[in-house]
Scaffold this motif. Sequence first.
Motif, PDB file in Angstrom:
ATOM      1  N   GLU A 145     -28.969 -47.622  40.061  1.00  0.00           N
ATOM      2  CA  GLU A 145     -28.751 -48.639  40.788  1.00  0.00           C
ATOM      3  C   GLU A 145     -28.435 -49.696  40.024  1.00  0.00           C
ATOM      4  OE1 GLU A 145     -31.811 -48.813  44.453  1.00  0.00           O
ATOM      5  OE2 GLU A 145     -32.074 -51.170  43.827  1.00  0.00           O
ATOM      6  N   LEU A 146     -29.163 -49.967  39.193  1.00  0.00           N
ATOM      7  CA  LEU A 146     -28.826 -50.512  37.605  1.00  0.00           C
ATOM      8  C   LEU A 146     -28.066 -50.745  36.725  1.00  0.00           C
ATOM      9  CD1 LEU A 146     -32.803 -50.782  35.704  1.00  0.00           C
ATOM     10  CD2 LEU A 146     -32.131 -52.706  36.740  1.00  0.00           C
TER      11      LEU A 146
ATOM     12  N   GLU B 281     -22.471 -52.552  35.887  1.00  0.00           N
ATOM     13  CA  GLU B 281     -21.123 -52.836  35.431  1.00  0.00           C
ATOM     14  C   GLU B 281     -20.715 -53.613  36.305  1.00  0.00           C
ATOM     15  OE1 GLU B 281     -18.138 -49.413  36.491  1.00  0.00           O
ATOM     16  OE2 GLU B 281     -19.880 -49.575  36.859  1.00  0.00           O
ATOM     17  N   GLU B 282     -20.899 -54.549  37.687  1.00  0.00           N
ATOM     18  CA  GLU B 282     -20.917 -55.799  38.499  1.00  0.00           C
ATOM     19  C   GLU B 282     -20.622 -56.808  37.168  1.00  0.00           C
ATOM     20  OE1 GLU B 282     -22.137 -54.384  43.043  1.00  0.00           O
ATOM     21  OE2 GLU B 282     -22.289 -56.710  42.130  1.00  0.00           O
TER      22      GLU B 282
ATOM     23  N   GLN C 255     -28.247 -61.874  30.755  1.00  0.00           N
ATOM     24  CA  GLN C 255     -29.949 -61.594  30.976  1.00  0.00           C
ATOM     25  C   GLN C 255     -30.385 -60.909  32.047  1.00  0.00           C
ATOM     26  OE1 GLN C 255     -32.261 -63.715  29.821  1.00  0.00           O
ATOM     27  NE2 GLN C 255     -34.199 -62.175  30.613  1.00  0.00           N
ATOM     28  N   GLU C 256     -29.429 -60.751  32.647  1.00  0.00           N
ATOM     29  CA  GLU C 256     -29.461 -59.315  33.707  1.00  0.00           C
ATOM     30  C   GLU C 256     -29.060 -58.019  33.291  1.00  0.00           C
ATOM     31  OE1 GLU C 256     -28.356 -60.835  38.115  1.00  0.00           O
ATOM     32  OE2 GLU C 256     -29.105 -59.107  38.244  1.00  0.00           O
ATOM     33  N   VAL C 257     -27.961 -57.991  32.112  1.00  0.00           N
ATOM     34  CA  VAL C 257     -27.445 -57.162  31.159  1.00  0.00           C
ATOM     35  C   VAL C 257     -28.738 -56.524  30.597  1.00  0.00           C
ATOM     36  CG1 VAL C 257     -25.949 -55.851  30.456  1.00  0.00           C
ATOM     37  CG2 VAL C 257     -25.287 -57.667  32.268  1.00  0.00           C
ATOM     38  N   PHE C 258     -29.515 -57.618  29.701  1.00  0.00           N
ATOM     39  CA  PHE C 258     -30.222 -57.310  29.082  1.00  0.00           C
ATOM     40  C   PHE C 258     -31.841 -57.045  29.887  1.00  0.00           C
ATOM     41  CE2 PHE C 258     -34.569 -58.158  26.718  1.00  0.00           C
ATOM     42  CZ  PHE C 258     -34.531 -58.328  25.905  1.00  0.00           C
TER      43      PHE C 258
ATOM     44  N   ILE D 172     -28.979 -55.989  20.148  1.00  0.00           N
ATOM     45  CA  ILE D 172     -27.319 -56.825  20.379  1.00  0.00           C
ATOM     46  C   ILE D 172     -27.046 -57.895  21.616  1.00  0.00           C
ATOM     47  CG2 ILE D 172     -25.544 -56.542  21.029  1.00  0.00           C
ATOM     48  CD1 ILE D 172     -25.721 -53.640  19.861  1.00  0.00           C
ATOM     49  N   LEU D 173     -27.839 -57.320  22.696  1.00  0.00           N
ATOM     50  CA  LEU D 173     -27.891 -58.413  23.108  1.00  0.00           C
ATOM     51  C   LEU D 173     -28.703 -59.950  23.407  1.00  0.00           C
ATOM     52  CD1 LEU D 173     -27.146 -56.240  26.380  1.00  0.00           C
ATOM     53  CD2 LEU D 173     -26.028 -57.993  26.544  1.00  0.00           C
TER      54      LEU D 173
END
Lengths: 173, 710
Positions: free
Chosen positions: B16-17, B22-23, B39-42, B70-71
């Motif tokens: 799911e993550l 990816e989105e 933030q969400e990707v992090f 990196i993020l």
Amino acid sequence: MSSNHISQTHITGREVGQGRQIVAFSLGSEVYGVDIEKVREIIPIQKIVPVPRAPDFVEGIINLRGKVIPVLDLRKHFGFAKKEYSTEQRIVLTESDGESIGVIVDSVSTVLRISQDSVEGPAPVITGGEVDYIQGIAKVNDSLIVLLDLTRIISDAEKRALKDVDLASAVVK
Amino acid sequence: MEFKEDLSIFLEEVEELLANTEENLVELEKAPSDEALVQEVFRAMHTIKGGAATLGFQDGVEVTHTMESILDTVRSGERKLTADVVDSLFLVLDWLSEWKVALETQSKRPSTQEIMKKIRGLEFGQDEGVASSKTACNDFSGASLEYSGGEVLGDPLGNTPGPFLAGRLKEALDDGSPVYKLAVRFRPETDLLSVRCFQTLVLVNEAVDVIGSLPSLEEVEAGEASDVLDIYIISDDQGMTAKRVAGSVQDVVQVSLVTYTGSGPGQSVGQHAGFPSGQRPGKSASQHPKQQSGHRAAGHTGQYVGQGKDSTPDTVIRRTNLGRTVRVDVGLLDFLLNTVGELVIDRTRLTQMASRLQAREETSVAGNEIAALSSRLQRASQELQEGIMRARLLPLNNIFTKFPRMIRDLSNRCGKQIVLEIRGEQTELDRTVIEAIDDPLIHILRNAVDHGIEMPEERRARGKPARGKVTLSAWHQENQVLVQVEDDGSGIDPNDVKASAMRKGLITEEAAAKLSDREAVELIFMPGFSTSQVATQVSGRGVGMDVVRSNLERINGHIEVTSQVGTGTAVTLRLPLTLAIMRSLLVDCSGLIYAIPTSSVEEVLVVAHDEIKTVKGRAALTVRGRVFPLVSLEGCLKDDPWMRNGNFKYAVLTRSQDEPLALGVDGLIGEEEIVVKEMGKILSRLKGIAGATILPQGDPALILDTNRLL
């Protein structure tokens, strides 16, 4: 406990002179006020189912749109005589720790804006030492409004409730 | 192994993550400054890292951790979200998908080497110059972006060391030193190219051990510089320092890093900026075998840099597998259940309204219509309710899978031979119930190993197989689920239990003498009881069966122990299917309605008052030879159970603290499925009151816990 001091800083910490909006309600012959932002909803009195073994200031539970909500009786909390049911009574709903809790009051009179200047810190003589949840006393048109910290009342009540239960279970053992 | 179940949950989550990430990445490309997306990707990376760490997948931790760092610099504004960063994120995503599939299929997990070098290169960041000087250009051979001077810059892996350098490289390799090739590219038409080359060589030489270079230092000094400089180094940090240093030199547009192995072109490890091979795909294909090997990132890169270009043929659409399940927050299920509860209540009102209308002739037609509508509504709401309940069910497998390992470890530790047999692990229960029985089951199983099963020699002496057997089984029985732990060990000796209880002052000698064997065994549930003289490593100390029992009672479950000395012990848990909905008997007591869970109701009797006997001055009923002390519910609730109250018409036979008890009530309303509601902290711990519900008429009612009523 220097709660007197705490309450005063509590008040001065607010927007002085700006005034605050309070919901004023009556209990017996006295008028009390709570900050409007602490009030989620005011509903007419409705059927309250008593809960045996609950702390005595808990009047019972109500059904608010499918949720079971405990209702406290402020009269009992303050040691006033019990009042007979009347259509004037209201349940003031507030929130504590994400849970809704109701408080029965005799009647809700009005929403007031009071200036911070008219508020005095609670004098121990008047409040009988129960200054923990009394934020101050406001003078409005010659009458006095006791400003209550509703959150404090409820968290105190919760603490007392848990203590009662602990004692009870200790006795059972 | 306990982690089998955890793993599948984790993998579900990762899937799911990854899909979300990816989105988000695709969005981020469009809006690189969107902090919320970063933030969400992090967060996604962080979550995966946490899960990987818990399950012990160090490789996953490593990759996600580096990406997280990196993020973090992006978040803090230290770094711009450049194309390289987004590309690397896509690469990480691909690596994680590969990794996830490997975990799922239990096949070999992808190596972290390549991906780590790639993202580490980014982490040590010398990409600023590169990023600013380049424009997006399509390179379908890999996730690379580069200076787009339109020049063919040559092959990074092309130059071969001369014999002298080759000899020194072989020496270093034979010594086992980590050798890397740093390929430094300069901007074409760089002024003072030889100066830049010299500068780079000197700086790198200061930072790491340089074996040699192409062109060599001598050649560079002689002015024989080209815009391609290969430096061979020995590095302890995979060449990262060298790469950073080289990247800091002016006019350097690209630094790529490969592990030098002496054979073949070497393994590309840290290239973070590629070559405009999009302009010469044929050559690229032949010379980037590693990158060409189907990195799905190519698809992303194609999508990314190809905007406005005709790059669609290069786009690889990843096969998506959405699966047949979704994960739902339990809070949402609770909310749905509550809402359905309201629906049911309103439906009841509708029925009442219909019958009022039907009663009057002029409105009977409308009444009939409403009645029909109401019955359809009832069916729908009932199905909804059942559906939501089913959604809350989980197979017991979720907690059972960890027990074989636990039993194995425990039995090894105490030198016993034990086999654990599990049956009925597919039996489903509400997730809250499953959560609540996890600890009790661990405790009971530990007891079976520690106190139940004997040592092998002892078992042989008793004519039992040396290997003991513990059976953990689960099955449905009417409205309940039974979970049983059975062992073929020594059993519980009632006399030992009595002696132990007396020694601890839990019971007097006279009282002990009166106990039946069965009752004696039940003494193990008393607070402070433990037959083991010394707290053992296995069973530990502190928690006893009393805690186990009270934990179970909290979820409206019951525990029973049966034991036969010498043959074994069986501990049976009776559990409600769900905590959220309970089948209950509604009773009337002084005008108020209470709900008694049917699981604790044995029988309901009409009380004929001449049948009430008095035992030691207290009321009691005898039902088929069994004596039930008779108390009034009203009295119980007023903490005066023996209060004289001859008004009640019915007696509910139940148990309190495992003693039979008859509860006198005024009326029986009926049996209903009730929705259990929280009453808030202030009323959460009342003795004998399990919760509240809302009756079809709309009034709240209390649910009784008969076991703790007295």
